[in-house]
Design an enzyme around this catalytic site. Structure first.
Site, PDB file in Angstrom:
ATOM      1  N   LYS A 156       0.844  -1.206   0.000  1.00  0.00           N
ATOM      2  CA  LYS A 156       0.000   0.000   0.000  1.00  0.00           C
ATOM      3  C   LYS A 156       0.873   1.248   0.000  1.00  0.00           C
ATOM      4  O   LYS A 156       1.694   1.437   0.913  1.00  0.00           O
ATOM      5  CB  LYS A 156      -0.835   0.014   1.273  1.00  0.00           C
ATOM      6  CG  LYS A 156      -2.307  -0.246   1.066  1.00  0.00           C
ATOM      7  CD  LYS A 156      -2.993  -0.211   2.407  1.00  0.00           C
ATOM      8  CE  LYS A 156      -4.451   0.061   2.265  1.00  0.00           C
ATOM      9  NZ  LYS A 156      -5.097   0.162   3.580  1.00  0.00           N
TER      10      LYS A 156
HETATM   11  C1  E4P Z   1      -8.624   0.636   3.798  1.00  0.00           C
HETATM   12  O1  E4P Z   1      -7.793   0.098   3.110  1.00  0.00           O
HETATM   13  C2  E4P Z   1      -8.299   1.713   4.753  1.00  0.00           C
HETATM   14  O2  E4P Z   1      -7.138   1.373   5.432  1.00  0.00           O
HETATM   15  C3  E4P Z   1      -9.370   1.983   5.763  1.00  0.00           C
HETATM   16  O3  E4P Z   1     -10.610   1.531   5.306  1.00  0.00           O
HETATM   17  C4  E4P Z   1      -9.377   3.432   6.202  1.00  0.00           C
HETATM   18  O4  E4P Z   1     -10.509   3.674   6.950  1.00  0.00           O
HETATM   19  P1  E4P Z   1     -10.675   4.923   7.930  1.00  0.00           P
HETATM   20  O5  E4P Z   1     -11.137   6.092   7.131  1.00  0.00           O
HETATM   21  O6  E4P Z   1     -11.745   4.472   8.893  1.00  0.00           O
HETATM   22  O7  E4P Z   1      -9.354   5.152   8.595  1.00  0.00           O
END
Ligand code: E4P
Length: 237
Positions: free
Chosen positions: A85
């Site tokens: 990522k």
């Molecule tokens: C997904 O890959 C993200 O890491 C995650 O859904 C982020 O969510 P948040 O906005 O609740 O931090």
């Protein structure tokens, strides 16, 4: 459409994998911290093993593009199912698309994350991301409609033949899952606490309870009929 778990919780991953609905998992530094995974590499290896051949997204922790590239390479080497990522920009707003591009060219599957707009998503796809993570909840936090962004990105990817797949994350309510699915998400990554809410329904419980009651009543009728039959059989006369 695929479902990922947005979690680093082993028990939740095992539980929902047994239920047959998990196609992969996503993490980020906040999720790992919340779920008690402090050693990134060891945690990533263990979660990747747990998921078998399903993909596990693991995020780089550096804010410096050169360091991101080096860390991305080493994360990718931890297990064959690890997807790296990379945020679309760093905390200073500098583009990290060069990192996405370089890793992609090396054959690393990259999930470009923290995407909050159509423009970010299409640039990530052009740079060579395998996945573009659209953060629905955070888009809605700013008063925008995530379904519109998801629908437009999906239409653009399809129209131009890009193979990047949309992961919708940042799910805040069950309705977000439904909206993302209908807007054309390829994948939705769901925090595990929403899954029991998705599967359960008050009226389903009542329906099943009614069937159970009637099945019991039928069994009672059968055993009464058998008892009457036995009493009336020739040996008992
Ligand atoms: C997904 O890959 C993200 O890491 C995650 O859904 C982020 O969510 P948040 O906005 O609740 O931090």
């Amino acid at each position: 459409m695929q479902i990922y778990l947005d979690s680093a919780d082993r028990r939740e991953i095992e539980k929902w994998t047994r239920e047959g609905i998990v196609d992969g998992a996503t993490t980020n530094p906040s999720i790992l911290f919340k779920d008690g995974v402090f050693d990134l590499e060891q945690g990533a290896r263990e979660l990747a093993r747990l998921l078998g051949d399903r993909p596990l997204s693991v995020e780089v922790t550096s804010d410096d593009p050169a360091r991101m590239l080096a860390q991305g390479r080493s994360l990718a080497r931890l297990a064959p199912n690890i997807v790296v990522k990379i945020p679309v920009t760093n905390a200073r707003g500098e583009s990290c698309l060069g990192v996405v591009h370089a890793l992609g060219k090396e054959g690393v599957a990259v999930n470009t994350t923290a995407i909050l707009s159509f423009n970010q998503a299409i640039l990530a796809a052009k740079a060579g991301a395998a996945y573009v993570s659209i953060f629905a909840g955070r888009i809605a936090d700013e008063g925008n409609d995530p379904a519109v962004v998801i629908r437009n990105v999906r239409a653009w990817l399809d129209a131009w033949g890009y193979t990047a797949r949309i992961i919708v994350g940042s799910v805040r309510a069950v309705i977000d899952i439904q909206s993302a699915a209908l807007a054309g998400a390829h994948i939705i990554t769901i925090p595990p606490q929403f899954l029991p809410k998705m599967v359960d329904h008050k009226y389903t419980r009542e329906t099943v309870a009614q069937f159970n009651r009637d099945a019991e009543r039928a069994l009672e009728q059968m055993s009464q009929a058998r008892a009457v039959g036995v009493a009336a059989s020739p040996g008992n006369r």
